[in-house]
Motif scaffolding. Structure first.
Motif, short mmCIF file in Angstrom:
data_model
loop_
_atom_site.label_atom_id
_atom_site.label_comp_id
_atom_site.label_asym_id
_atom_site.label_seq_id
_atom_site.Cartn_x
_atom_site.Cartn_y
_atom_site.Cartn_z
N TYR A 1 49.37 36.65 40.31
CA TYR A 1 48.58 37.56 40.91
C TYR A 1 48.36 38.72 40.25
CZ TYR A 1 46.35 33.21 43.44
OH TYR A 1 45.26 32.53 43.90
N ILE A 2 49.39 39.07 39.87
CA ILE A 2 50.20 40.63 40.04
C ILE A 2 50.36 40.60 38.75
CG2 ILE A 2 51.78 42.40 40.83
CD1 ILE A 2 49.74 41.49 42.79
N THR A 3 49.42 41.61 37.92
CA THR A 3 49.47 42.05 36.54
C THR A 3 50.90 42.70 36.37
OG1 THR A 3 48.90 43.67 34.52
CG2 THR A 3 48.94 44.49 36.42
N ASN A 4 51.88 42.35 34.93
CA ASN A 4 52.64 43.26 34.61
C ASN A 4 52.89 44.27 34.07
OD1 ASN A 4 54.84 41.01 34.94
ND2 ASN A 4 53.68 39.70 32.15
N TYR A 5 51.88 44.87 33.36
CA TYR A 5 51.24 46.09 33.28
C TYR A 5 52.27 47.15 34.70
CZ TYR A 5 48.98 50.71 32.77
OH TYR A 5 48.75 51.93 32.11
N ASN A 6 52.98 48.21 34.21
CA ASN A 6 53.44 49.12 33.98
C ASN A 6 54.88 48.67 35.61
OD1 ASN A 6 52.21 51.83 33.59
ND2 ASN A 6 50.91 51.94 34.87
N TYR B 1 41.16 45.05 38.01
CA TYR B 1 41.19 44.02 38.57
C TYR B 1 41.17 44.72 39.95
CZ TYR B 1 43.99 41.26 35.60
OH TYR B 1 44.95 40.62 34.64
N ASN B 2 40.11 43.55 41.13
CA ASN B 2 39.79 44.43 42.46
C ASN B 2 41.34 44.19 42.41
OD1 ASN B 2 40.14 44.21 45.21
ND2 ASN B 2 37.91 43.50 44.74
N PRO B 3 42.10 45.27 43.21
CA PRO B 3 43.87 45.46 43.24
C PRO B 3 43.96 44.39 44.90
CG PRO B 3 42.78 47.64 43.45
CD PRO B 3 41.81 46.32 43.39
N LEU C 1 46.98 47.49 39.00
CA LEU C 1 45.32 46.69 39.41
C LEU C 1 44.18 46.88 38.59
CD1 LEU C 1 46.96 44.19 42.06
CD2 LEU C 1 46.47 43.22 40.01
N THR C 2 44.36 48.11 39.44
CA THR C 2 42.78 48.56 39.48
C THR C 2 43.04 49.35 37.58
OG1 THR C 2 43.02 49.74 41.46
CG2 THR C 2 42.01 51.33 40.76
N GLU C 3 44.58 50.40 37.40
CA GLU C 3 44.00 50.45 36.15
C GLU C 3 43.58 49.15 34.85
OE1 GLU C 3 47.75 52.84 34.07
OE2 GLU C 3 47.74 53.55 36.44
#
Length: 85
Positions: A53-58, A36-38, A31-33
Motif C-alpha cells: 500500500y506504500i510506495t517505494n518512492y523516497n 496517491y491518496n495518502p 505518496l502525495t508526490e
C-alpha cells in the motif's frame, strides 16, 4: 484457564514519538508526490499490514515498515482523542 470476565491489558513498546511523526510525514509526502491518496494508502497499510500500500518512492515503504504498527495505531488514537483541533 482465564476468567471470561477479566480484561486483558494491551500494552505496546514505547518508540520515539517524534520519529514516528517524522516517518509518517515522509510517507505521506512520498505518496502525495506519486499521486496517491495518502490517507487511504496509509489506512490500507495499517489495516492489512501489507507494505505494498506504500510506495517505494523516497524509501517510504522501508521507513514505515520500521515502525511498530500497534504503537503507531495507539498514538494515532491518542492524538485523535486528546489533541485539540
Amino acid at each position: 484457564m482465564t476468567d471470561n470476565n477479566s480484561t486483558i491489558k494491551f500494552t505496546v513498546p514505547s518508540d520515539d514519538k517524534e520519529n514516528m511523526r517524522r516517518i509518517l510525514h515522509c510517507v505521506f509526502d512520498a505518496l502525495t508526490e506519486k499521486g496517491y491518496n495518502p490517507i487511504n494508502q496509509i489506512v490500507g497499510y495499517l489495516l492489512t499490514e501489507d507494505p505494498t500500500y506504500i510506495t517505494n518512492y523516497n524509501n517510504a515503504r522501508s521507513m514505515i515498515c520500521k515502525l511498530d504498527r500497534d504503537e503507531l495505531l495507539q498514538e494515532l488514537v491518542r492524538c485523535y482523542l486528546f489533541e485539540k483541533p
